[in-house]
Design a protein around this motif. Sequence first.
Motif, PDB file in Angstrom:
ATOM      1  N   ALA A  43      -1.430 -12.924 -10.133  1.00 53.99           N
ATOM      2  CA  ALA A  43      -0.711 -13.542 -11.256  1.00 53.99           C
ATOM      3  C   ALA A  43       0.785 -13.622 -10.979  1.00 53.99           C
ATOM      4  CB  ALA A  43      -0.974 -12.761 -12.544  1.00 53.99           C
ATOM      5  N   HIS A  46       1.189 -16.595  -8.441  1.00 50.12           N
ATOM      6  CA  HIS A  46       1.045 -17.958  -8.957  1.00 50.12           C
ATOM      7  C   HIS A  46       1.989 -18.250 -10.114  1.00 50.12           C
ATOM      8  CE1 HIS A  46      -1.468 -17.300 -12.561  1.00 50.12           C
ATOM      9  NE2 HIS A  46      -2.233 -16.506 -11.863  1.00 50.12           N
ATOM     10  N   SER A  47       2.363 -17.244 -10.883  1.00 55.04           N
ATOM     11  CA  SER A  47       3.326 -17.480 -11.969  1.00 55.04           C
ATOM     12  C   SER A  47       4.707 -17.806 -11.419  1.00 55.04           C
ATOM     13  CB  SER A  47       3.415 -16.248 -12.872  1.00 55.04           C
ATOM     14  OG  SER A  47       2.194 -16.022 -13.525  1.00 55.04           O
ATOM     15  N   THR A  48       5.100 -17.111 -10.375  1.00 57.42           N
ATOM     16  CA  THR A  48       6.427 -17.317  -9.780  1.00 57.42           C
ATOM     17  C   THR A  48       6.596 -18.738  -9.266  1.00 57.42           C
ATOM     18  OG1 THR A  48       6.557 -14.987  -9.159  1.00 57.42           O
ATOM     19  CG2 THR A  48       8.009 -16.520  -7.977  1.00 57.42           C
ATOM     20  N   LEU A  51       6.297 -21.497 -12.145  1.00 55.76           N
ATOM     21  CA  LEU A  51       7.495 -21.621 -12.977  1.00 55.76           C
ATOM     22  C   LEU A  51       8.667 -22.201 -12.194  1.00 55.76           C
ATOM     23  CD1 LEU A  51       7.207 -18.244 -14.907  1.00 55.76           C
ATOM     24  CD2 LEU A  51       6.874 -20.538 -15.865  1.00 55.76           C
ATOM     25  N   GLY A 106       0.068 -21.111  -7.206  1.00 54.49           N
ATOM     26  CA  GLY A 106       1.115 -21.480  -8.160  1.00 54.49           C
ATOM     27  C   GLY A 106       1.714 -22.838  -7.851  1.00 54.49           C
ATOM     28  N   ASN A 131       1.941 -20.906 -18.839  1.00 60.50           N
ATOM     29  CA  ASN A 131       1.657 -19.731 -18.016  1.00 60.50           C
ATOM     30  C   ASN A 131       0.849 -18.687 -18.791  1.00 60.50           C
ATOM     31  OD1 ASN A 131       2.005 -18.491 -15.387  1.00 60.50           O
ATOM     32  ND2 ASN A 131       3.170 -16.935 -16.492  1.00 60.50           N
ATOM     33  N   GLU A 135      -2.889 -17.315 -17.851  1.00 58.41           N
ATOM     34  CA  GLU A 135      -3.287 -15.906 -17.795  1.00 58.41           C
ATOM     35  C   GLU A 135      -4.450 -15.623 -18.742  1.00 58.41           C
ATOM     36  OE1 GLU A 135      -2.275 -14.362 -15.259  1.00 58.41           O
ATOM     37  OE2 GLU A 135      -0.713 -15.834 -14.861  1.00 58.41           O
TER      38      GLU A 135
END
Length: 187
Positions: A43, A46-48, A51, A106, A131, A135
């Motif tokens: 997470a 892929h979040s980094t 975003l 991501g 995001n 999740e």
Amino acid sequence: MIPFMYLGAKHMATGYDHILFLLGVIFFLYRLKHIGLYVTLFAIGHSTTMLLGVYFNVGINSYIIDAIIGFSVVYKALDNIGAFQRWLGFQPNTKVATVVFGLFHGFGLSTKIIEYNISPDGLIPNLLAFNVGVEIGQLLALGTILIAMSYWRRTASFWRHAYTANVAMMCAGFVLIGYQITGYFVS
């Protein structure tokens, strides 16, 4: 923000490539703290890039990034069957691999979001909502996988078929790669 949250959850819950990778990551993890650690690493990755990729408008050709995501499925299946230990004589760091492939996943998400051509007004809250949705979708998929895996692990067939299941997962990854490479050259 709710529509973006819904889009994020829907994308993750229907994203078979992400789900296959997630299945591969947790396939042989039994303790919730280990599952939580690896899912968190994925997470974070892929979040980094999701975003930052959208915020800085960095999209990668979707065929190439989806082929890399397919490769992540192949990699994890090979890791699960012990191929790297046999072939290379050592085990690559699974935590690092999970973060690195999370980064690529991501970029897949950011590329899709950039295609939506979202207005810059309210971009940050909408990205955060997306995001959060991703999740939520990931947790729903993970919950379903864990329930199915916990039942399967209790049967005698788990160890008999674990290798075959990972080979099937690897084949699915190769199909994803082939489909994306074909799409790249046809388009």
